[in-house]
Design a protein around this motif. Structure first.
Motif, PDB file in Angstrom:
ATOM      1  N   UNK A   1      32.405 -12.762  12.221  1.00 14.46           N
ATOM      2  CA  UNK A   1      32.903 -11.490  12.780  1.00 14.46           C
ATOM      3  C   UNK A   1      31.861 -10.888  13.727  1.00 14.46           C
ATOM      4  N   UNK A   2      30.617 -10.960  13.325  1.00 12.64           N
ATOM      5  CA  UNK A   2      29.544 -10.429  14.153  1.00 12.64           C
ATOM      6  C   UNK A   2      29.403 -11.223  15.455  1.00 12.64           C
ATOM      7  N   UNK A   3      29.524 -12.534  15.343  1.00 18.98           N
ATOM      8  CA  UNK A   3      29.426 -13.381  16.541  1.00 18.98           C
ATOM      9  C   UNK A   3      30.531 -13.029  17.534  1.00 18.98           C
ATOM     10  N   UNK A   4      31.743 -12.802  16.996  1.00 13.23           N
ATOM     11  CA  UNK A   4      32.861 -12.424  17.869  1.00 13.23           C
ATOM     12  C   UNK A   4      32.606 -11.078  18.557  1.00 13.23           C
ATOM     13  N   UNK A   5      31.873 -10.214  17.895  1.00 14.09           N
ATOM     14  CA  UNK A   5      31.623  -8.873  18.449  1.00 14.09           C
ATOM     15  C   UNK A   5      30.557  -8.878  19.536  1.00 14.09           C
ATOM     16  N   UNK A   6      29.726  -9.917  19.563  1.00 15.23           N
ATOM     17  CA  UNK A   6      28.644  -9.966  20.567  1.00 15.23           C
ATOM     18  C   UNK A   6      29.208 -10.231  21.958  1.00 15.23           C
TER      19      UNK A   6
ATOM     20  N   UNK B   1      24.335  -6.728  27.303  1.00 16.14           N
ATOM     21  CA  UNK B   1      23.823  -6.539  25.940  1.00 16.14           C
ATOM     22  C   UNK B   1      24.451  -5.301  25.306  1.00 16.14           C
ATOM     23  N   UNK B   2      24.391  -5.250  23.992  1.00 16.08           N
ATOM     24  CA  UNK B   2      24.946  -4.104  23.268  1.00 16.08           C
ATOM     25  C   UNK B   2      23.982  -3.716  22.150  1.00 16.08           C
TER      26      UNK B   2
ATOM     27  N   UNK C   1      15.890  -4.698  23.956  1.00 15.93           N
ATOM     28  CA  UNK C   1      16.358  -3.842  22.872  1.00 15.93           C
ATOM     29  C   UNK C   1      17.825  -3.986  22.535  1.00 15.93           C
ATOM     30  N   UNK C   2      18.566  -4.767  23.341  1.00 15.74           N
ATOM     31  CA  UNK C   2      20.006  -4.988  23.064  1.00 15.74           C
ATOM     32  C   UNK C   2      20.265  -6.433  22.622  1.00 15.74           C
ATOM     33  N   UNK C   3      21.511  -6.696  22.248  1.00 15.84           N
ATOM     34  CA  UNK C   3      21.870  -8.048  21.774  1.00 15.84           C
ATOM     35  C   UNK C   3      23.082  -8.600  22.543  1.00 15.84           C
ATOM     36  N   UNK C   4      23.068  -9.919  22.760  1.00 13.21           N
ATOM     37  CA  UNK C   4      24.241 -10.599  23.340  1.00 13.21           C
ATOM     38  C   UNK C   4      24.302 -12.026  22.783  1.00 13.21           C
TER      39      UNK C   4
ATOM     40  N   UNK D   1      18.253 -17.180  14.746  1.00 17.06           N
ATOM     41  CA  UNK D   1      17.596 -18.438  14.365  1.00 17.06           C
ATOM     42  C   UNK D   1      18.399 -19.657  14.819  1.00 17.06           C
ATOM     43  N   UNK D   2      19.715 -19.511  14.863  1.00 19.88           N
ATOM     44  CA  UNK D   2      20.595 -20.623  15.277  1.00 19.88           C
ATOM     45  C   UNK D   2      20.793 -20.672  16.791  1.00 19.88           C
ATOM     46  N   UNK D   3      20.210 -19.691  17.500  1.00 25.38           N
ATOM     47  CA  UNK D   3      20.386 -19.650  18.950  1.00 25.38           C
ATOM     48  C   UNK D   3      21.723 -19.080  19.362  1.00 25.38           C
ATOM     49  N   UNK D   4      22.436 -18.466  18.399  1.00 29.46           N
ATOM     50  CA  UNK D   4      23.761 -17.923  18.697  1.00 29.46           C
ATOM     51  C   UNK D   4      23.689 -16.477  19.182  1.00 29.46           C
ATOM     52  N   UNK D   5      22.549 -15.832  18.992  1.00 28.84           N
ATOM     53  CA  UNK D   5      22.365 -14.451  19.468  1.00 28.84           C
ATOM     54  C   UNK D   5      20.941 -14.309  20.017  1.00 28.84           C
ATOM     55  N   UNK D   6      20.810 -13.551  21.086  1.00 25.84           N
ATOM     56  CA  UNK D   6      19.471 -13.312  21.663  1.00 25.84           C
ATOM     57  C   UNK D   6      19.282 -11.820  21.906  1.00 25.84           C
ATOM     58  N   UNK D   7      18.015 -11.384  21.803  1.00 25.41           N
ATOM     59  CA  UNK D   7      17.680  -9.978  22.021  1.00 25.41           C
ATOM     60  C   UNK D   7      17.049  -9.835  23.397  1.00 25.41           C
ATOM     61  N   UNK D   8      17.585  -8.899  24.192  1.00 23.99           N
ATOM     62  CA  UNK D   8      17.035  -8.638  25.533  1.00 23.99           C
ATOM     63  C   UNK D   8      16.907  -7.127  25.718  1.00 23.99           C
TER      64      UNK D   8
END
Length: 399
Positions: free
Chosen positions: A345-350, A355-356, A390-393, A381-388
């Motif tokens: 669910x979180x992955x779908x929200x990114x 960034x958000x 202060x935000x996330x995508x 850790x899986x490379x499915x989300x990155x921080x830029x």
């Protein structure tokens, strides 16, 4: 049997095939009790049938569930009598020889042994056009049947399945008609790797290719495979004979597959024969809006058929012991595999590009801040989300 006895047997069966309709229970019982030579003498009035014979036939028909249609030998003799003047077995055999064909009988080495499963309904003989070579056993034959007015969907599916089956060295059996039958024969000829890539079982005599619009196709089947019938040359393909030949299509094959069929279709009759013989039945699903698939869905709903979508699944049905199991379909491993429901669910929200914030993700995903932060850590850790900044995508691993 010596050569002379075999010739007499062959001539007698050729004559009986013209005297009696396919699946004439009384005639088939007479042949089983007396043998073909004596059966012909009795049926044509050259020998008498005593009460002991009548009792034996009655008992045989009762054992096979056909006694209700048996009105006694006298009634059968009266039924056969008008055809006696038309009997000319030598002429029929000469016609087959001229066509490059032959007549085969159950005692011949070339006789398809799987037809014995029909019991009393095994045909008296088969008229065969094609090269003289063994016909494949049931384990190598798949029947593909369906509507004469096939749709483009039915044509496409039939072509794919028949071609793939033929590529595997299997023989496609069908009825030579327009629609699904024709597509099955054509694709089997194109993909064939065995000596007999396809067999057409006809409702009329093999001297005339029917329907005439399929003449070129059936000639190709004759040249590369086999065209067979249980009725002699010159016989018309009547509605009754179409229904009777369906049992031969089913008996020749390990599996009968109905690709497209209307609610009341002859193809369902073939499937019924296959079920009666204990053979496997497959049905290809179609659109619920298509009348041409209503019969297939009926078979699936009633539990008489297994849903099949390709040649591999049909081969599996033909070899239930596991010898023909299809290879498991290998779907490429997805990066999301193994994630918990919350992480998905979180992955779908990114977002993919911009960034958000954690707060916005809580709102979109419907998760607590604690769950979002922990989830982002795992996805990171899986490379499915990155921080830029202060935000996330989303990470590149999902792209």
């Amino acid at each position: 049997m010596n050569g002379k006895a075999v010739d007499e047997e062959r001539l007698s069966r050729a004559a009986l095939a013209r005297l009696m309709e396919p699946q004439d229970a009384a005639g088939l019982a007479l042949v089983q009790v007396c043998g073909a030579v004596d059966a012909l003498r009795i049926a044509t009035g050259r020998a008498a049938a005593g009460p002991a014979l009548e009792q034996e036939i009655t008992a045989l028909l009762a054992d096979n569930g056909s006694a209700t249609s048996w009105a006694g030998m006298t009634a059968s003799l009266q039924r056969w009598q008008p055809r006696i003047p038309d009997l000319a077995p030598e002429r029929d055999l000469a016609t087959m020889a001229r066509l490059g064909g032959r007549l085969i009988i159950p005692s011949d080495e070339l006789w398809p042994v799987q037809l014995a499963d029909l019991g009393i309904q095994e045909p008296i003989c088969l008229w065969w056009r094609g090269q003289e070579q063994p016909l494949p056993g049931a384990d190598k034959c798949i029947a593909l049947v369906g509507s004469r007015d096939s749709t483009s969907y039915g044509a496409s599916v039939t072509g794919d399945i028949a071609y793939s089956l033929a590529q595997r060295g299997l023989t496609v059996v069908s009825g030579g008609a327009y629609g699904i039958d024709a597509h099955a024969h054509r694709a089997a000829l194109a993909g064939g790797t065995s000596a007999v890539p396809t067999i057409a079982v006809m409702a009329g005599g093999v001297d005339r290719f029917y329907p005439s619009g399929n003449e070129d196709l059936l000639r190709a089947v004759c040249n590369q495979g086999a065209v067979i019938a249980e009725v002699p040359p010159g016989s018309a393909p009547t509605r009754y004979r179409f229904l009777q030949r369906n049992r031969l299509i089913a008996a020749l094959s390990a599996v009968t597959v109905v690709v497209e069929a209307r609610w009341r279709s002859g193809a369902l009759n073939t499937a019924h024969h296959a079920e009666t013989l204990g053979r496997a039945v497959g049905a290809v699903p179609g659109s619920v809006h298509s009348a041409n698939s209503a019969g297939c869905h009926r078979l699936l709903r009633d539990g008489g058929a297994v849903c099949v979508t390709d040649a591999a699944e049909i081969v599996e049905l033909a070899a239930p012991s596991g010898a023909g199991l299809p290879q498991p379909r290998q779907a490429g491993a997805e990066v999301q595999d193994g994630l918990t429901l919350e992480d998905l669910i979180l992955l779908d929200a990114l977002p993919l590009r911009s960034t958000t914030s954690v707060e916005k993700l809580c709102s979109v995903a419907g998760l607590s801040q604690e769950s979002v932060r922990a989830g982002l850590g795992r996805l990171g850790l899986l490379g499915l989300a990155v921080s830029e900044r202060g935000g996330w995508k989303r990470g590149k691993a999902t792209a």
